[in-house]
Design an enzyme around this catalytic site. Structure first.
Site, PDB file in Angstrom:
ATOM      1  N   ASP A 156       1.419  -0.872   0.267  1.00  0.00           N
ATOM      2  CA  ASP A 156      -0.049  -0.222  -0.202  1.00  0.00           C
ATOM      3  C   ASP A 156       1.055   1.706  -0.342  1.00  0.00           C
ATOM      4  OD1 ASP A 156      -2.421   1.144   0.382  1.00  0.00           O
ATOM      5  OD2 ASP A 156      -1.850   1.924   2.781  1.00  0.00           O
ATOM      6  N   GLU A 161       1.626  -0.542  -5.071  1.00  0.00           N
ATOM      7  CA  GLU A 161       0.688   0.436  -5.279  1.00  0.00           C
ATOM      8  C   GLU A 161       1.928   1.632  -5.295  1.00  0.00           C
ATOM      9  OE1 GLU A 161      -3.630   2.944  -3.989  1.00  0.00           O
ATOM     10  OE2 GLU A 161      -2.311   2.384  -2.629  1.00  0.00           O
TER      11      GLU A 161
END
Length: 706
Positions: free
Chosen positions: A363, A400
């Protein structure tokens, strides 16, 4: 004696205390050791450390508090002790004292009860908002606090049988992003173990039949589900941290997804789930959040890292009092400090070696490339170490490739091994099928693996994780049903969530009984899914999209642990046509390896044309065709015809190869069984030199021998 006047280390006396020795500084965390348990904790700036031992998971007061003597319990920055006669199931926590000097980045507080960062299991009450804090004048903990999160000693005795990593090639992956609880917690799921790791096992036959080869689980490392204070203004109910993007126990699987049959069962049940998925040929990918922690900014709770060594674990502003916030969540982990780098590597190795995980999605991964001052650096040491680590050498790494500080690195994320969530794929494909002008060129690039983004950096199509929807944003059903977000239930007056959805409602905002609009919405969903599955790169499907799951226009359901987020499995029956379309498109992709090749198309592999058969004007035209010659494999040639316009378009067809004719295999404007034809079936085009493609639809032709 009044409680405020109790001695500093008041303990329960239900059981005799353990004896203890010096212990070893390595390995970090807790480990069974020669008839006892060894504890090892890092803190560079601490002056005192107490180990707290509890009778059981329900105990509020410790039965033994051991103050570690630096003369025998400290080596370098490591505090360590061995507790003789202890074993699996021992419940523990720490208190740490040190400088209270925010101007130097130090925020020690000996009243706080701290979680071991290396704890492999946590035990928590239903509400763990309080962490043993009190304002007692003697600065002692107040054991009367109703909640206390503690570590639990575990042992590696699980029977993995013959479980091994699957090592699927990237080209074989079809990723299914899902939420452990949301997948089965709805009453329609048909599982008795709803919302749990074991409940996932009941859905493995479904995933297998769908054609899924990898499941990407949203965060399942320990987090506090009750940290938010927001209230749903429509119902008055308090909201929760449903998604789990606020980790505090990075080695520990979330206890709330276990059955709680016995302390620490979540560890064994996670392993049981992984073993079952592997037996079905499905890899397990974890969404991990190494960019921030649940401790928030300087006003947030002290749970672990802040109380252990704040200046080491976090990137601080120049005044040292405040936190740099590249995560949008209050703090930023100091990822490229050597101590923190080792912590992250240890964590990843643990999940691979002990928990048999196949890969990770990181993330806000751009944060992992920032230095101790928050600056982006070339060849970030952490990213390089993860990619080159001998234990992690074959696991899948997905970034990401952006953060909340403006570092958008899609196509430029450091390291050849790293694949990336391709946000440009999502946006360009959405805008193209919505009918935005000037998107044909970008759409063509996305179909071909996004060479314009990745080739210059030496990467390949498999470095592009293609997706149209993910947990963050509209579901696929909502993408074609809502023009605007509807997030009032999140308690933030509809301010949260992205405004750049590139969505459309086609005449009515939300559900409608208008048959024409519903047919158009279904066609658009088929367009999105068909595009995803004929594009080079790695496709990722948002779980539930295959049967039209809706969040009723909420594009940021992070706090909705209710029917807004849960998988309503009755929709699989109601929307069977689309479910079967998705299943058949996954199978179609698998039957045509040219679509899954791990290299970019060469110029001679692909020919692009407009409806008149000429090279398209990429800046003005929208309807385009693509003739895939498949020169690299000699397999059957394909012809893709895409028309995002609100009217039908007639395409002049390229010549089929010698001895072959074009057969229509996919038509998103058709109903079953002609939307995706099974092997041996299809509509042959015997002598047609052109084909009419309906408004807003995609057609795929396959060259077959006549």
């Amino acid at each position: 004696m009044k409680s405020a006047e109790r001695p500093l280390d008041i303990v329960s006396t239900k059981r005799p205390p353990f004896s203890y020795g010096a212990g070893s500084p390595l390995p970090h965390g807790v480990h069974l050791h020669k008839g006892g348990v060894n504890f090892a904790l890092f803190s560079r700036h601490a002056v005192k450390v107490w180990l707290l031992l509890f009778e059981d998971i329900n105990a509020v007061e410790p039965f033994q508090v051991i103050e570690l003597d630096p003369r025998q319990h400290k080596t370098g920055d490591m505090w360590h002790i061995v507790v003789e006669g202890a074993g699996r199931g021992l419940v523990y926590a720490y208190r740490v004292d040190g400088p209270v000097a925010p101007e130097r980045g130090h925020r020690f507080d000996s009243r706080r009860i701290l979680i071991d960062p290396y704890a492999t299991a946590l035990t928590s009450p239903p509400h763990w908002d309080f962490m043993g804090f009190s304002a007692n004048q003697d600065h002692s903990p107040d054991w009367r606090q109703p909640a206390l999160v503690k570590g639990l000693v575990t042992a590696n005795g699980f029977d993995w049988e013959d479980d091994r990593p699957l090592y699927h090639p990237w080209s074989d992956l079809v990723i299914y992003e899902t939420h452990v609880r949301g997948l089965t917690i709805h009453p329609s799921s048909g599982t008795k173990l709803a919302g749990s790791y074991l409940g996932v096992i009941d859905k493995i036959p479904y995933l297998k039949q769908l054609g899924i080869t990898a499941v990407e689980f949203m965060p399942l490392q320990e987090f506090n589900p009750h940290e938010t204070t927001l209230v749903n203004p429509e119902t008055g109910q308090r909201l929760s941290n449903y998604w789990g993007y606020n980790t505090i126990g990075f080695f520990a699987p979330y206890e709330g997804y276990g059955t709680r049959l016995y302390p620490g069962c979540q560890v064994d049940e996670f392993k049981t789930m992984v073993k079952a998925l592997h037996k079905a040929g499905i890899e397990v990918l974890l969404d991990v959040v190494f960019n921030h922690t649940a401790e928030g900014d300087e006003t947030g709770p002290t749970l672990s890292f802040r109380g252990l060594d704040n200046s080491i674990y976090y990137i601080l502003e120049e005044d040292k009092r405040r936190y740099k916030n590249y995560s949008g969540c209050g703090n930023t982990i100091n990822c490229n400090h050597p101590v923190v780098r080792n912590f992250i590597l240890d964590c990843l190795r643990y999940w691979v070696v002990e928990m048999h995980v196949d890969g990770f999605r990181f993330d806000l991964a751009s944060i992992l490339g920032r230095d101790r001052n928050g600056n982006l650096i070339p060849n970030p040491p952490l990213l390089e170490q993860i990619a080159e680590d001998p234990i992690l050498r074959d696991v899948k790494l997905i970034a990401e490739a952006w953060d909340a500080g403006g570092a958008y690195l899609v196509g430029r994320f450091p390291g050849e091994r790293w694949s990336e969530w391709n946000g440009l794929y999502r946006d360009d494909v959405r805008r193209y099928w919505r009918g935005d002008a000037g998107l044909a060129g970008a759409f063509a690039s996305r179909l071909c693996g996004s060479a314009d983004i990745y080739e210059h950096s030496g990467k390949a199509p498999i470095n592009s994780i293609n997706f149209v929807t993910c947990h963050d944003g509209f579901t696929l059903n909502d993408l074609v049903s809502y023009t605007h977000k509807h997030n009032l239930a999140n308690g933030e007056n509809n301010r949260d969530g992205s405004d750049g959805n590139f969505s459309a409602n086609y005449g009515v905002e939300g559900p409608t009984d208008d048959a024409h609009i519903n047919r158009l919405r279904l066609r658009q969903m088929k367009n999105f899914m068909a595009t995803l599955l004929v594009s080079r790169g790695v496709p990722m499907i948002l779980g539930g999209d295959e049967f039209c799951r809706t969040q009723h226009g909420n594009n940021n359901a992070y706090c909705q642990d209710n029917a807004i987020s849960w998988f309503d499995w009755s929709l699989a029956d109601q929307n069977q046509e689309f479910l079967e379309f998705v299943r058949d498109m996954i199978a179609f992709r698998r039957r045509h390896p040219v679509l899954t090749s791990e290299r970019f198309y060469k110029p001679e592999d692909v020919s692009w044309f407009n409806p008149a058969g000429w090279m398209p004007d990429w800046h003005t035209e929208s309807a385009i065709g693509c003739h895939i010659h498949a020169a690299e494999t000699g397999e059957r040639q394909l012809c893709l015809l895409s028309n995002p316009l609100p009217h039908a378009v007639s395409f002049l067809l390229p010549h089929a190869p010698g001895g072959c004719r074009w057969t229509k295999k996919v038509d998103t404007s058709a109903g079953q069984p002609f939307d995706v034809c099974q092997p041996g079936h299809g509509l042959p085009l015997h002598h047609e030199s052109s084909l009419l493609v309906r408004d807003r639809s995609l057609v795929v032709l396959v060259a077959e021998r006549g």
